[in-house]
Design a protein around this motif. Sequence first.
Motif, mmCIF file in Angstrom:
data_model
loop_
_atom_site.group_PDB
_atom_site.id
_atom_site.type_symbol
_atom_site.label_atom_id
_atom_site.label_comp_id
_atom_site.label_asym_id
_atom_site.label_seq_id
_atom_site.Cartn_x
_atom_site.Cartn_y
_atom_site.Cartn_z
ATOM 1 N N TYR A 3 -3.526 2.812 -7.378
ATOM 2 C CA TYR A 3 -3.044 1.593 -6.720
ATOM 3 C C TYR A 3 -2.409 1.934 -5.372
ATOM 4 C CZ TYR A 3 -3.716 -1.970 -10.341
ATOM 5 O OH TYR A 3 -4.272 -2.887 -11.215
ATOM 6 N N HIS A 46 -3.553 0.463 -1.691
ATOM 7 C CA HIS A 46 -2.629 -0.199 -0.771
ATOM 8 C C HIS A 46 -2.598 0.503 0.583
ATOM 9 C CE1 HIS A 46 -1.691 -2.514 -4.168
ATOM 10 N NE2 HIS A 46 -0.625 -1.862 -4.618
ATOM 11 N N ARG A 49 -5.735 -0.253 2.517
ATOM 12 C CA ARG A 49 -5.707 -1.622 3.053
ATOM 13 C C ARG A 49 -4.894 -1.688 4.346
ATOM 14 N NH1 ARG A 49 -2.073 -5.310 -0.219
ATOM 15 N NH2 ARG A 49 -0.590 -4.285 1.187
#
Length: 351
Positions: free
Chosen positions: A189, A193, A196
């Motif tokens: 995760y 992130h 992104r």
Amino acid sequence: MYTRRTYKASELFLWTRFDTLRIFFIITLWVLAYYFLDIAWLQIPWTPIALIGTAVAFIIGFQNNAAYDRIWEGRKIWGGIVNTSRSLGMFLQDMITNEHAKEKQSDEVLKEEVKTLTYRHIAWMTALRHAMRVPKQWETTVNQKTNQEWGIRPPEHLSTLEDDLKPYLSKEDMEDLLNKDNKQTALLYQQSHHLRKLKESGLIWEFSFLELEGVLKDLFDLQGKSERIKNFPYPRQFATLNHYFMWILLLFLPVALVPQFMEIGAGLANSYPMIGNLFIWFAIPVYTAVGWVFHTMERIGRTGDNPFEGTSNDVPISTIARGIEIDLRQNLGEAKADIPEQFEAKFNVQF
């Protein structure tokens, strides 16, 4: 590149010696009883013994095939991690650029972003291999005396996860990670992130972002497959009953085998009195050999049921993960002295 140990005959004997002595003790007691006591009437026909032996051989073969499938699947999963990790390292170096950046960054900043993502991936592998080494209640092979007497243990049992993760993660990432139960999932995760944010700043092109997210999805798939093997044991009804059936065979076999040797000895007594009188004792080596084969085959199946348990016959996930780390860090341009060495193989065992 990553292989398990090969057993010498002496090591195989040492590994099975306690069970072999137990089998030898059982047949010796029966031979002594038949030789010195009048119990020749106590015997079982070969037909039920043959039926039990056939059933035991079938179920042992089934267990060994299933155990081999679990080991081989584990090896294929971690082979997939090797290939996907190398692809990720290449993508990160060539997809994080100033080509579409809203604000141009220096080469040092770009290299630092690549390093952060690469190190977090190494942390993911570290967390995953630690998770695979966490003991489960059905994993009992590692506690057996003959699996402990050499004193070798996997690296994950010699250090803590937190200590192993610190060299690869920032303080913020570590604080976030310590609040999560499934740390390997949390690390993926964090990777997503981070990617992104790089996409939003233009350091990663949108199509490159989708490609990298696809790699993370592949890593999730491989992680889930590895966790499935770890968290779902070989069905206990097969493993337990197999063990009991094998011992039923070994306990009943002397009552058919020893009288057979007595009859052969009686037939030899007229021509060879001494040999005929002592022929019953040949039942000991014959039974010991038969019992050793059945028991060792059954134990091999039990040993292979859990390929991440941490014994000398498991998938060498620690060695695989460290090998990937060395590859990735060398391709980052790090000095060889700064990169940890491969885990040492002891007694020809890779973990």
